[in-house]
Design a protein around this motif. Structure first.
Motif, PDB file in Angstrom:
ATOM      1  N   THR A 253       6.713   5.403   1.784  1.00  0.00           N
ATOM      2  CA  THR A 253       7.994   5.266   1.086  1.00  0.00           C
ATOM      3  C   THR A 253       8.308   3.798   0.814  1.00  0.00           C
ATOM      4  O   THR A 253       8.738   3.434  -0.289  1.00  0.00           O
ATOM      5  N   CYS A 254       8.088   2.957   1.821  1.00  0.00           N
ATOM      6  CA  CYS A 254       8.325   1.521   1.635  1.00  0.00           C
ATOM      7  C   CYS A 254       7.416   0.953   0.546  1.00  0.00           C
ATOM      8  O   CYS A 254       7.852   0.135  -0.282  1.00  0.00           O
ATOM      9  N   VAL A 255       6.173   1.386   0.527  1.00  0.00           N
ATOM     10  CA  VAL A 255       5.234   0.898  -0.479  1.00  0.00           C
ATOM     11  C   VAL A 255       5.654   1.345  -1.876  1.00  0.00           C
ATOM     12  O   VAL A 255       5.601   0.565  -2.837  1.00  0.00           O
ATOM     13  N   GLN A 256       6.096   2.591  -2.017  1.00  0.00           N
ATOM     14  CA  GLN A 256       6.522   3.070  -3.329  1.00  0.00           C
ATOM     15  C   GLN A 256       7.766   2.326  -3.815  1.00  0.00           C
ATOM     16  O   GLN A 256       7.856   1.940  -4.991  1.00  0.00           O
ATOM     17  N   ILE A 257       8.736   2.120  -2.928  1.00  0.00           N
ATOM     18  CA  ILE A 257       9.942   1.372  -3.319  1.00  0.00           C
ATOM     19  C   ILE A 257       9.574  -0.059  -3.680  1.00  0.00           C
ATOM     20  O   ILE A 257      10.021  -0.611  -4.697  1.00  0.00           O
ATOM     21  N   TYR A 258       8.748  -0.683  -2.857  1.00  0.00           N
ATOM     22  CA  TYR A 258       8.315  -2.062  -3.073  1.00  0.00           C
ATOM     23  C   TYR A 258       7.571  -2.200  -4.399  1.00  0.00           C
ATOM     24  O   TYR A 258       7.756  -3.167  -5.141  1.00  0.00           O
ATOM     25  N   SER A 259       6.743  -1.208  -4.719  1.00  0.00           N
ATOM     26  CA  SER A 259       5.915  -1.284  -5.924  1.00  0.00           C
ATOM     27  C   SER A 259       6.745  -1.226  -7.195  1.00  0.00           C
ATOM     28  O   SER A 259       6.310  -1.731  -8.243  1.00  0.00           O
ATOM     29  N   THR A 260       7.918  -0.610  -7.139  1.00  0.00           N
ATOM     30  CA  THR A 260       8.759  -0.569  -8.340  1.00  0.00           C
ATOM     31  C   THR A 260       9.158  -1.973  -8.784  1.00  0.00           C
ATOM     32  O   THR A 260       9.414  -2.210  -9.969  1.00  0.00           O
ATOM     33  N   GLY A 261       9.218  -2.902  -7.836  1.00  0.00           N
ATOM     34  CA  GLY A 261       9.495  -4.289  -8.189  1.00  0.00           C
ATOM     35  C   GLY A 261       8.239  -5.101  -8.384  1.00  0.00           C
ATOM     36  O   GLY A 261       8.137  -5.907  -9.309  1.00  0.00           O
TER      37      GLY A 261
END
Length: 664
Positions: A96-104
Motif C-alpha cells: 500500500t505504501c509503495v502504491q501511494i508513493y508511486s503515484t507521486g
C-alpha cells in the motif's frame, strides 16, 4: 463474513485491481491511481482483520480440490497460522505504501498504468504464497512473482542496464527454481499430498525417505528467490528498476518468499542435520560477503541491495538454528525499515531529478533540502545497524540469541556447528552493517560532492509514506518481542545479555571506526590541492586521496566537479576495496564457467546447422533442380526440333533393336 472468505479476498482484490488497471489504463486513465491504491489498501485491512481473528491461536484451514490429477491431488487450500497472518499484514502495508508513493514518484511516467497493474499482481502473488496451504498453488504465486519482477525491473527498458538486469534476475531465479520444483515433487511423493499440513505430519512421523536430498533441492530455489549465496548476483543489478519496485521486492515480496517458505516447512529441513549446516554456511557467506560489498558501493541503491542480502542472511541463519520465530520476527522488522530506506532513497533521487544521480559520492547539502528523507532515513539506518531501542536491535538480537542458545547445546533441532557458524558470522555482519550504514549516512547527508539542481519539495504522497513506515521502524521491536511468541512457536524472543552486549558493542565499533575514517579523510581532502596528482596508489593517505580525486575527474570533465573524496569505505577495506566493489568477481566467474561455454555451444550448434545440416538439405534439393533445368531446356516449343528428336530417337531404338537381334 467468515475468516476463510476474508482470507480468499485478500489476494483476490489486488488481482482484480491489476486486471481492471490494465483494461482501463488507456481508455480511462483517471481510474488508474484509485485502482492501484484502493484494492491494495482494502487487502491490507482484510489481512489485518484476519490476523486479529487468528490472534496466534488455532490455524485457519480450508481446502477444495481443483481438479483430479491422479494419485496426488492439487487443492486450493488455505493454511493461516500466526506466521502467515502477520506476514500478510506486512505485505499489505508495504504494498500500500509503495502504491501511494508511486503515484507521486511516477506521476509523469507514461507507462504508469502497466507499472501499477504489475505491482498489484506482484502483491497478489505474494499474498497467495503466504496464505496457500498447497505447495503447487504456492508455486503458482512463487512463479508469478518471478515474471512480475522481470517486467518491473525492466520498466526502463530503453536503457541497456534495465534490460540486462531484468533478464539476469529472471534467469538466475529460474536456475534455482528447477531443483526447487523437483524437490517439491519429491516431497509430495513421500507425503502422498501437496498439502502443507500433510507434509508436516509426514515429517513428524519420519516418513521422508531422502530428507537431505529434498532439503538441498528446495534450498536451491530459496537461494535464488531470496538472493543468498551463490545465487545472489541478480539482486544488486535489479536496482535498475524504479525505486518503489526495489522497496517492494526487498521488503515484503520476492526475496522474503524464500525465507517464509523455509519457515513454513522448517521441520522438513530439521530432518537433515547436513541441510541445516549447509543453510547456516550459506547464511554466513551471504552475511559477511554482502557486508563487505556494501561497504565498497557508491550507488545508494546498491548499498541497500547488498544490505538486504545480509539481513536475509540473518533470517536464514535463524532458520539454520531451528528458530523460525526469530527469523520471521526479523523478517517483519526488516520489512518496515528496509522499505523506508528504499523509499527515502527514492526521495533523494527524485530531488536530484534523475535516477542517475544515486552515487553517494556526488551528493551534497541534502539534509536541508530533503528533511523528511533525512530524519526518517536516520531512523531506518539506526534500525538497520541494530542500535537500541530501534526495531532492528530486538529482531537481530533474537537471531543472535537463538544461535547462542544452540551453541550451548540447549536444543536438538539444530547441530551445534550451525549455531557457531551463525553466531560468529552474525557478529561480524553486525560490525559491517553498522559501518556501511554510517558511511551511507555520512556520504549522503554530509557529503562534499557536486550539488545537483534543486527540483523543489517532494510530493506529499511520497513524504507521508516515509513517516508511516518510520513508526514501526522505531517502535515495532520493543513491543513485538513480548507479544510475538504467542503468535509463533512460543520461543522467547527477548534479547539476552551476552549477545546484546556483543552485538551492540561491535555495531558501535563499526560506526565509530567509519566516522573516524571519514573525519580523517575529510581533513586530508581539505588540505590536498584539488589539482594534485599522486604517483603511486599505495602511497600515504594523502596520496591515496589525491589519486581518488583525480581518478574520478575525467568522468566529470574537471577535477572541481569530481565526487566527494572522503569515502571511508576505501580506507577501511584497503586492497579489498577493488574486489568488494565488483562483488568479489562472482559474475566474472559465472561468465567464465557458464555463460561463455553456453555461448560457445550455441555457436557450435549454429555452425553445424548452417554448414552441415543445411549443406545436406541444399544437396538434396540440388539434383531435382538440375534435372528440372535440363528438362526445361528440352522444351523449346519448336515443332521441327521435336520431330527431329523423335526421328533421332526412332533411329537409336532401331539400331539398338538390330544389335540385340544380331547378338541373339
Amino acid at each position: 463474513m467468515t475468516t476463510t472468505t476474508l482470507a480468499v479476498l485478500v489476494p483476490l482484490l489486488p488481482f482484480l485491481g491489476a486486471a481492471a488497471g490494465l483494461l482501463l489504463g488507456r481508455t480511462a486513465p483517471g481510474f488508474v491511481r484509485p485502482l492501484a491504491v484502493l484494492p491494495t489498501l482494502a487487502a491490507l485491512v482484510l489481512a489485518a482483520i484476519v490476523a486479529v481473528r487468528q490472534s496466534g491461536g488455532a490455524s485457519v484451514t480450508a481446502a477444495t480440490e481443483l481438479t483430479p490429477t491422479g494419485s496426488i491431488p492439487i487443492e486450493l487450500a488455505l493454511y493461516i497460522d500466526g506466521f502467515a497472518a502477520l506476514v500478510a499484514v506486512l505485505v499489505g502495508l508495504v504494498a500500500t505504501c509503495v502504491q501511494i508513493y508511486s503515484t507521486g514518484y511516477l506521476r509523469e511516467d507514461p507507462r504508469y498504468p502497466s507499472y501499477a497493474a504489475l505491482v498489484s499482481l506482484f502483491t497478489s502473488a505474494m499474498f497467495l504464497v503466504v496464505y496457500s496451504g498447497d505447495l503447487i498453488v504456492l508455486l503458482v504465486g512463487w512463479e508469478v512473482m518471478g515474471i512480475c519482477s522481470y517486467f518491473l525491473v525492466g520498466h526502463y527498458w530503453e536503457t541497456p542496464e534495465a534490460r540486462a538486469a531484468s533478464i539476469k534476475a529472471f534467469l538466475v531465479t529460474k536456475l534455482g527454481d528447477v531443483p526447487f520444483l523437483i524437490g517439491l515433487f519429491a516431497l509430495a511423493t513421500d507425503a502422498g499430498s501437496f498439502r502443507i499440513t500433510k507434509v508436516l505430519a509426514t515429517v513428524v512421523h519420519g516418513g521422508l525417505d531422502h530428507p537431505t536430498l529434498v532439503a538441498l533441492l528446495l534450498l536451491a530455489g530459496v537461494a535464488g528467490k531470496s538472493a543468498q549465496f551463490p545465487l545472489h548476483t541478480w539482486l544488486p543489478d535489479a536496482m535498475a528498476g524504479p525505486t518503489p519496485v526495489s522497496a517492494l521486492i526487498h521488503a515484503a515480496t520476492m526475496v522474503a518468499a524464500g525465507v517464509y517458505f523455509v519457515a513454513r516447512l522448517l521441520p522438513v529441513f530439521e530432518a537433515s542435520a547436513a541441510a541445516m549446516v549447509v543453510l547456516a554456511a550459506m547464511a554466513a557467506v551471504t552475511m559477511v560477503g554482502s557486508g563487505l560489498a556494501a561497504l565498497a558501493q557508491d550507488d545508494i541503491k546498491r548499498v541497500l541491495a547488498y544490505s538486504t542480502m545480509g539481513q536475509l542472511g540473518y533470517m536464514t541463519g535463524a532458520l539454520a538454528v531451528g528458530d523460525r520465530g526469530a527469523a520471521v520476527f526479523h523478517l517483519l522488522s526488516h520489512g518496515a525499515f528496509k522499505a523506508l530506506l528504499f523509499l527515502a532513497a527514492g526521495v533523494i533521487i527524485h530531488a536530484a531529478g534523475t535516477n542517475s544521480l544515486a552515487a553517494m559520492s556526488r551528493m551534497s547539502h541534502l539534509r536541508d533540502r530533503v528533511p523528511d528523507a533525512y530524519w526518517t532515513m536516520t531512523v531506518a539506518l539506526l534500525a538497520l545497524a541494530a542500535i537500541p531501542p530501534f526495531s532492528g536491535f530486538f529482531s537481530k538480537e533474537s537471531v543472535l540469541g537463538a544461535a547462542e542458545h544452540v551453541t550451548a547445546g540447549h536444543t536438538e533441532h539444530a547441530p551445534a556447528a550451525a549455531g557457531w557458524i551463525t553466531l560468529v558470522a552474525g557478529l561480524i555482519a553486525a560490525l559491517l552493517t553498522a559501518a556501511y550504514a554510517t558511511r551511507l549516512w555520512l556520504l549522503t547527508f554530509r557529503g562534499r560532492g557536486v550539488e545537483a539542481p534543486d527540483h523543489g519539495r517532494q510530493p506529499l504522497t511520497m513524504t507521508v509514506v516515509l513517516w508511516v513506515l518510520a513508526v514501526p521502524s522505531l517502535a515495532l521491536g520493543g513491543l513485538a518481542y513480548r507479544a510475538l511468541p504467542d503468535w509463533f512457536d512460543g520461543n522467547d524472543l527477548a534479547p539476552t545479555l551476552t549477545t546484546s552486549v556483543l552485538g551492540t558493542g561491535v555495531a558501535l565499533a563499526g560506526g565509530l571506526f567509519t566516522y573516524a575514517a571519514w573525519r580523517h579523510l575529510a581533513g586530508l581532502a581539505a588540505r590536498v590541492p584539488l589539482g594534485a596528482v599522486a604517483a603511486h596508489p599505495q602511497g600515504d593517505a594523502a596520496q591515496v586521496e589525491a589519486e581518488a580525486i583525480v581518478t574520478h575527474a575525467p568522468a566529470y570533465g574537471d577535477v572541481a566537479s569530481a565526487p566527494d573524496p572522503a569515502d571511508p569505505g576505501r580506507l577501511l577495506l584497503g586492497p579489498l576495496h577493488r574486489h568488494a566493489a565488483v562483488g568479489f568477481h562472482l559474475d566474472a566467474v559465472y561468465r567464465t564457467l557458464f555463460v561463455r561455454p553456453v555461448q560457445a555451444a550455441a555457436s557450435l550448434v549454429r555452425f553445424l546447422d548452417r554448414e552441415v545440416v543445411e549443406t545436406y538439405v541444399r544437396g538434396a534439393g540440388a539434383l531435382p533442380r538440375w534435372l528440372g533445368a535440363a528438362v526445361r531446356r528440352a522444351q523449346t516449343g519448336n515443332l521441327q526440333t521435336y520431330v527431329s528428336a523423335l526421328l533421332a530417337g526412332t533411329v537409336v531404338l532401331a539400331v539398338a533393336a538390330l544389335l540385340v537381334a544380331s547378338g541373339a
